[in-house]
Scaffold this active site. Structure first.
Site, PDB file in Angstrom:
ATOM      1  N   ASN A 248       0.878  -1.177   0.000  1.00 24.84           N
ATOM      2  CA  ASN A 248       0.000   0.000   0.000  1.00 24.84           C
ATOM      3  C   ASN A 248       0.910   1.219   0.000  1.00 24.84           C
ATOM      4  O   ASN A 248       1.567   1.506   1.001  1.00 24.84           O
ATOM      5  CB  ASN A 248      -0.874  -0.062   1.265  1.00 24.84           C
ATOM      6  CG  ASN A 248      -1.693   1.206   1.474  1.00 24.84           C
ATOM      7  OD1 ASN A 248      -1.798   2.049   0.594  1.00 24.84           O
ATOM      8  ND2 ASN A 248      -2.270   1.334   2.669  1.00 24.84           N
TER       9      ASN A 248
ATOM     10  N   LYS B 204       0.102   4.326  -0.132  1.00 23.99           N
ATOM     11  CA  LYS B 204      -0.485   5.515   0.504  1.00 23.99           C
ATOM     12  C   LYS B 204      -0.219   6.745  -0.382  1.00 23.99           C
ATOM     13  O   LYS B 204      -0.216   6.614  -1.599  1.00 23.99           O
ATOM     14  CB  LYS B 204       0.053   5.672   1.934  1.00 23.99           C
ATOM     15  CG  LYS B 204      -0.101   4.358   2.728  1.00 23.99           C
ATOM     16  CD  LYS B 204       0.177   4.481   4.194  1.00 23.99           C
ATOM     17  CE  LYS B 204      -0.005   3.125   4.861  1.00 23.99           C
ATOM     18  NZ  LYS B 204       0.208   3.152   6.290  1.00 23.99           N
TER      19      LYS B 204
ATOM     20  N   HIS C 221      -9.289   1.060   5.460  1.00 23.37           N
ATOM     21  CA  HIS C 221      -7.972   1.166   6.100  1.00 23.37           C
ATOM     22  C   HIS C 221      -8.099   2.065   7.333  1.00 23.37           C
ATOM     23  O   HIS C 221      -8.884   3.023   7.325  1.00 23.37           O
ATOM     24  CB  HIS C 221      -6.961   1.749   5.102  1.00 23.37           C
ATOM     25  CG  HIS C 221      -5.559   1.692   5.621  1.00 23.37           C
ATOM     26  ND1 HIS C 221      -5.075   2.631   6.500  1.00 23.37           N
ATOM     27  CD2 HIS C 221      -4.553   0.804   5.418  1.00 23.37           C
ATOM     28  CE1 HIS C 221      -3.811   2.312   6.807  1.00 23.37           C
ATOM     29  NE2 HIS C 221      -3.482   1.217   6.159  1.00 23.37           N
TER      30      HIS C 221
ATOM     31  N   GLU D  32      -6.393   4.397   8.432  1.00 21.66           N
ATOM     32  CA  GLU D  32      -6.197   5.833   8.166  1.00 21.66           C
ATOM     33  C   GLU D  32      -7.461   6.444   7.573  1.00 21.66           C
ATOM     34  O   GLU D  32      -7.809   7.591   7.855  1.00 21.66           O
ATOM     35  CB  GLU D  32      -4.985   6.029   7.236  1.00 21.66           C
ATOM     36  CG  GLU D  32      -3.680   5.820   7.995  1.00 21.66           C
ATOM     37  CD  GLU D  32      -2.535   5.299   7.137  1.00 21.66           C
ATOM     38  OE1 GLU D  32      -2.584   5.424   5.905  1.00 21.66           O
ATOM     39  OE2 GLU D  32      -1.583   4.754   7.729  1.00 21.66           O
TER      40      GLU D  32
ATOM     41  N   GLU E  87      -5.232  -5.519  10.607  1.00 24.90           N
ATOM     42  CA  GLU E  87      -4.151  -4.572  10.858  1.00 24.90           C
ATOM     43  C   GLU E  87      -4.365  -3.890  12.204  1.00 24.90           C
ATOM     44  O   GLU E  87      -5.110  -2.905  12.298  1.00 24.90           O
ATOM     45  CB  GLU E  87      -4.134  -3.492   9.768  1.00 24.90           C
ATOM     46  CG  GLU E  87      -3.922  -4.022   8.379  1.00 24.90           C
ATOM     47  CD  GLU E  87      -3.329  -2.949   7.476  1.00 24.90           C
ATOM     48  OE1 GLU E  87      -2.209  -3.144   7.005  1.00 24.90           O
ATOM     49  OE2 GLU E  87      -3.979  -1.912   7.279  1.00 24.90           O
TER      50      GLU E  87
ATOM     51  N   GLY F  92       2.822   1.468  11.042  1.00 27.47           N
ATOM     52  CA  GLY F  92       3.800   2.551  10.938  1.00 27.47           C
ATOM     53  C   GLY F  92       4.550   2.825  12.230  1.00 27.47           C
ATOM     54  O   GLY F  92       5.246   3.826  12.346  1.00 27.47           O
TER      55      GLY F  92
ATOM     56  N   SER G 202       3.698  -2.874  10.311  1.00 27.04           N
ATOM     57  CA  SER G 202       5.154  -2.989  10.477  1.00 27.04           C
ATOM     58  C   SER G 202       5.713  -4.329  10.003  1.00 27.04           C
ATOM     59  O   SER G 202       6.597  -4.891  10.645  1.00 27.04           O
ATOM     60  CB  SER G 202       5.552  -2.707  11.924  1.00 27.04           C
ATOM     61  OG  SER G 202       5.195  -1.376  12.259  1.00 27.04           O
TER      62      SER G 202
HETATM   63  P1  PGA Z   1       3.121  -0.252   7.754  1.00 21.12           P
HETATM   64  O1  PGA Z   1       1.645   0.068   7.188  1.00 21.12           O
HETATM   65  O2  PGA Z   1       3.592  -1.510   7.064  1.00 21.12           O
HETATM   66  O3  PGA Z   1       3.931   0.957   7.390  1.00 21.12           O
HETATM   67  O4  PGA Z   1       2.984  -0.458   9.220  1.00 21.12           O
HETATM   68  C1  PGA Z   1       0.722  -0.956   6.995  1.00 21.12           C
HETATM   69  C2  PGA Z   1      -0.565  -0.384   6.433  1.00 21.12           C
HETATM   70  O5  PGA Z   1      -0.919   0.751   6.763  1.00 21.12           O
HETATM   71  O6  PGA Z   1      -1.262  -1.059   5.643  1.00 21.12           O
END
Ligand code: PGA
Length: 255
Positions: A9, A11, A97, A99, A169, A175, A215
């Site tokens: 992803n 983003k 997601h 976010e 997730e 992140g 992560s």
């Molecule tokens: P990350 O993000 O691997 O940077 O933790 C995962 C995601 O938001 O799908």
């Protein structure tokens, strides 16, 4: 046998030029194993160029969107419809997601409408669910995950769920560098699959890919994928650089 999916992803990262550099960089490293798929979700502006690249170079990478609007069309300035995604050649769309939920106020109801629209548009919904840190610590995170699934998938015919992919997730792992241990992730995936089996039947639960996200890095991908209920990963940060993504793909080949 469930298929395995390694999904990146991006983003709000990568121009068209940067997307091209990335795809060229992973050429020759994409696993050719049957049942293993590599998915990338670029920003909208790079979708068409990414599709053109994978077609031209016969790269085994599936391209999809990061979100879409729930309406078929209309006066929604700045939004993108499922049909528009399909037209670029996208085959899946990430929905719900964390976010999108936290920063863009997407509720389970909105996410449900998006999942339905994606299915109607013949896009595979990659539905994300996950608990926040406080919900994990309080111990009743499963109630939350079950609610996200039950409302996110409300009113969808069981037969259509065969086209769904889920990503678990945990918000506290996205992140942050704090990955759930393979054991914690496996335990949660097993519970999620158990809930799906009780609600929609063993057959759907048995065939539904459930990816882990949060992560994921080259050094933890193999032990995560080794778990019986973890069918792949949704990767943010480590999917931005050719070096780390190729390292992930190489480690996946060893599982
Ligand atoms: P990350 O993000 O691997 O940077 O933790 C995962 C995601 O938001 O799908």
């Amino acid at each position: 046998m469930r298929k395995k999916i390694i999904a990146g992803n991006w983003k709000m990262h990568k121009t068209i030029a940067e997307a091209g550099v990335f795809l060229r960089g992973i050429q020759g490293h994409v696993p050719s194993r049957p049942g293993m798929e590599i998915w990338i979700a670029p920003p909208f502006t790079a979708l068409h160029a990414c599709m053109a690249f994978v077609k031209q170079h016969d790269l085994r990478v599936v391209i999809g969107g990061q979100t879409m609007h729930e309406a078929a069309q209309g006066a929604f300035t700045g939004e993108i419809s499922g049909m528009m995604l399909r037209e670029t050649g996208a085959s899946f769309c990430i929905l719900g997601h964390s976010e999108r939920r936290a920063l863009f106020h997407e509720t389970d109801g909105i996410i449900n409408a998006k999942v339905r629209r994606a299915l109607e548009t013949e896009l595979t919904p990659l539905l994300c669910i996950g608990e926040k840190e406080a919900e994990r610590e309080s111990g009743d995170y499963m109630n939350l995950l079950e609610l996200q699934l039950a409302s996110g998938l409300a009113g969808i015919e069981t037969a259509h769920l065969k086209r769904l992919v889920i990503a678990y997730e945990p918000v506290w792992a996205i992140g942050t560098g704090r990955t759930a241990t393979p054991e914690v992730a496996q335990e949660t995936h097993k519970k999620i699959r158990g809930f799906i089996a009780r609600r929609w039947g063993e057959s759907i639960a048995g065939s539904l890919p459930i990816l882990y996200g949060g992560s994921v890095k080259p050094d933890n991908i193999a032990e995560l994928l080794d778990q019986p209920d973890i069918d792949g990963a949704l990767i943010g940060g480590a999917a931005l650089e050719v070096r780390t993504f190729v390292a992930i793909l190489n480690n996946v080949e060893k599982v």
